[in-house]
Design an enzyme around this catalytic site. Structure first.
Site, PDB file in Angstrom:
ATOM      1  N   GLY A 265     -14.491 -15.525  -1.399  1.00  0.00           N
ATOM      2  CA  GLY A 265     -13.361 -14.634  -1.163  1.00  0.00           C
ATOM      3  C   GLY A 265     -13.300 -14.255   0.307  1.00  0.00           C
ATOM      4  N   CYS A 332      -5.532  13.664   3.122  1.00  0.00           N
ATOM      5  CA  CYS A 332      -5.941  15.054   3.031  1.00  0.00           C
ATOM      6  C   CYS A 332      -7.341  15.192   2.446  1.00  0.00           C
ATOM      7  CB  CYS A 332      -4.925  15.829   2.203  1.00  0.00           C
ATOM      8  SG  CYS A 332      -5.010  17.570   2.537  1.00  0.00           S
ATOM      9  N   GLU A 333      -8.256  14.455   2.988  1.00  0.00           N
ATOM     10  CA  GLU A 333      -9.688  14.644   2.781  1.00  0.00           C
ATOM     11  C   GLU A 333     -10.385  13.811   3.825  1.00  0.00           C
ATOM     12  OE1 GLU A 333      -9.711  12.850  -1.394  1.00  0.00           O
ATOM     13  OE2 GLU A 333     -11.582  12.076  -0.593  1.00  0.00           O
TER      14      GLU A 333
HETATM   15  N1  LLP Z   1     -16.999 -14.456  -7.630  1.00  0.00           N
HETATM   16  C1  LLP Z   1     -17.265 -13.355  -8.348  1.00  0.00           C
HETATM   17  C2  LLP Z   1     -17.609 -13.488  -9.759  1.00  0.00           C
HETATM   18  C3  LLP Z   1     -17.195 -12.094  -7.739  1.00  0.00           C
HETATM   19  O1  LLP Z   1     -17.463 -11.010  -8.442  1.00  0.00           O
HETATM   20  C4  LLP Z   1     -16.828 -11.991  -6.362  1.00  0.00           C
HETATM   21  C5  LLP Z   1     -16.706 -10.691  -5.712  1.00  0.00           C
HETATM   22  C6  LLP Z   1     -16.560 -13.183  -5.657  1.00  0.00           C
HETATM   23  C7  LLP Z   1     -16.663 -14.387  -6.322  1.00  0.00           C
HETATM   24  C8  LLP Z   1     -16.149 -13.186  -4.216  1.00  0.00           C
HETATM   25  O2  LLP Z   1     -17.117 -12.601  -3.382  1.00  0.00           O
HETATM   26  P1  LLP Z   1     -16.922 -12.693  -1.799  1.00  0.00           P
HETATM   27  O3  LLP Z   1     -16.985 -14.157  -1.414  1.00  0.00           O
HETATM   28  O4  LLP Z   1     -15.588 -12.131  -1.473  1.00  0.00           O
HETATM   29  O5  LLP Z   1     -18.026 -11.901  -1.210  1.00  0.00           O
HETATM   30  N2  LLP Z   1     -14.625  -4.981  -2.415  1.00  0.00           N
HETATM   31  C9  LLP Z   1     -15.915  -5.367  -1.871  1.00  0.00           C
HETATM   32  C10 LLP Z   1     -16.370  -6.719  -2.366  1.00  0.00           C
HETATM   33  C11 LLP Z   1     -16.460  -6.801  -3.867  1.00  0.00           C
HETATM   34  C12 LLP Z   1     -16.748  -8.171  -4.341  1.00  0.00           C
HETATM   35  C13 LLP Z   1     -16.582  -8.284  -5.814  1.00  0.00           C
HETATM   36  N3  LLP Z   1     -16.823  -9.593  -6.329  1.00  0.00           N
HETATM   37  C14 LLP Z   1     -15.843  -5.324  -0.363  1.00  0.00           C
HETATM   38  O6  LLP Z   1     -14.793  -5.018   0.182  1.00  0.00           O
HETATM   39  O7  LLP Z   1     -16.848  -5.557   0.301  1.00  0.00           O
END
Ligand code: LLP
Length: 404
Positions: A265, A332-333
């Site tokens: 991702g 507002c926090e």
């Molecule tokens: N596959 C699965 C099953 C996952 O749960 C995730 C991310 C990915 C792939 C992709 O991971 P990446 O390559 O993006 O690291 N919101 C958080 C990250 C949460 C990731 C959740 N799962 C942040 O902004 O750091």
């Protein structure tokens, strides 16, 4: 070669579309994908972009044009991938904690599914028996990732079937003759060490003989990208070399080889994204100079939620002398993007850009404080295209039902 946008391009986008504004550089996403595919040249691998990072339909279409498949974390993400034109065989639904009806929908859409609980696997077996190949998400009890909130493979994590329950898992598979086509393990986000991925391959290696119908091994996502100068990142070339060795070991031990799947991702879209804000207020206090921008954690929550570091640059005065600021929002926090940060001298009206904002930026935005979600722009072949309009007042009330 990595690609980035110039200050002039970002300022021009802000002038055309207003702020706060997310801007995505399509060329950077293409370069990231090309680096991945080049590193794994000749190997049986498949990349599924973890669309939860950024689901704008144009990003999903860009993936399609590049030949990159899509990983989904909800059935709606799967519907979006289909809407963008992805073929079912290139859509993967890695579920967790979902109602069984979403798995039924996934089957009706003919997309790949990774199931993450014994309970849903049992329901799946009862309904589909051996008729639909399926993947199973495992919990390897490996602690990995940038921080606990984004770690998913450890022994207290809700994700996947714990390896301790292997016997129960095999019993369900046996009872219903389920066709387990893949094993999936995602240990977390921001994994810098290749050795973590290789620990996962060790787990797979031991499990392979128990799953005679396996076709793919899915290592999830989690490649670390640098958020600031000097930050480590996952060495993709080293990973490719190690994966090649793993394949050779599988071949020499079991005379079997599998397609290796990844679900990146952040790696795909983080660096491509820029979040541009405008400074509303400079507030000088006895101890701190605050630069207050026309945004907040309603638009970019990563600093407040994960203490994430995002590089902040003053687009309007890039070469000015450095001064120290707390960059804060208008929510507002407490709403701090950065503390004690050295930035080229800021005046009210200046444009500040937050870098590495493509992944989990807009996607985690909300309407908190009844503020509008930002507009999104994609720079495509040098041209700035609006890909999402800024909210309007109607968006705030659209789904409300007045009963008084
Ligand atoms: N596959 C699965 C099953 C996952 O749960 C995730 C991310 C990915 C792939 C992709 O991971 P990446 O390559 O993006 O690291 N919101 C958080 C990250 C949460 C990731 C959740 N799962 C942040 O902004 O750091």
């Amino acid at each position: 070669m990595s690609h980035s946008l110039s200050n002039e391009q970002l300022i021009a986008a802000a002038n055309s579309f207003g702020t706060p504004l997310y801007v995505y550089d399509a060329a950077n996403i293409e370069a990231q994908y090309s680096a991945l595919t080049t590193a794994f040249t000749g190997q049986p691998v498949k990349f599924f972009y973890a669309s939860k990072a950024l689901t704008n339909i144009n990003i999903l279409k860009l993936m399609l044009h590049m030949g990159c498949a899509v990983d989904c974390s909800s059935i709606n993400e799967a519907h979006l991938a289909i809407k963008a034109g992805h073929a079912p065989k290139n859509i993967l639904y890695t579920s967790n904690g979902i109602h069984f009806s979403e798995i039924e929908t996934a089957v009706s859409l003919s997309i790949h599914v990774n199931i993450d609980s014994l309970s849903n696997l049992e329901k799946f077996g009862k309904k589909y028996g051996s008729s639909y190949p399926v993947g199973i998400r495992l919990r390897p009890n490996i602690m990995a990732g940038g921080n606990l909130k984004i770690s998913t493979g450890h022994d207290k994590s809700k994700f996947g079937v714990p390896l301790e329950q292997l016997e129960a898992l095999l019993a369900i598979i046996d009872t219903y003759q389920i066709n387990i086509a893949g094993l999936h393990i995602h240990t977390g986000s921001e994994i810098k060490d290749v050795s973590v991925f290789m620990k996962v391959t060790d787990v797979f290696f031991d499990l392979v003989p128990k799953f005679p119908q396996l076709q793919f091994l899915d290592l999830g996502g989690g490649f670390k990208v640098p958020y600031k100068a000097g930050d480590p990142s996952t060495n993709i070339n080293e990973l490719a070399t190690e994966i090649q060795k793993f394949q050779e070991k599988l071949q020499s031990t079991y005379a079997r080889s599998f397609e290796l799947w990844f679900e990146p991702g952040k790696y795909m879209v983080s660096k491509a994204g820029y979040f541009i804000t405008e400074v509303n207020v400079i507030k000088q206090t006895p101890t701190i100079t605050f630069a207050g921008v026309n945004s907040g954690f309603n638009h970019l929550i990563r600093p407040m939620l994960y203490e994430a570091y995002h590089e902040i640059k003053n687009l309007s005065n890039p070469n000015g002398p450095l001064a120290t600021y707390d960059v804060v929002g208008n929510i507002c926090e407490t709403d701090t993007f950065a503390s004690d940060r050295q930035i080229a001298t800021i005046a009210e009206g200046d444009l500040l850009v937050f870098e590495n904002a493509g992944a989990y930026g807009f996607e985690m935005a909300s309407n908190f404080n009844s503020r509008y979600k930002p507009a999104e722009v994609m720079i495509l072949k040098g041209e700035a295209k609006l890909i999402r309009q800024r909210d309007t007042f109607e968006d705030l009330t659209r789904n409300q039902v007045e009963v008084l």
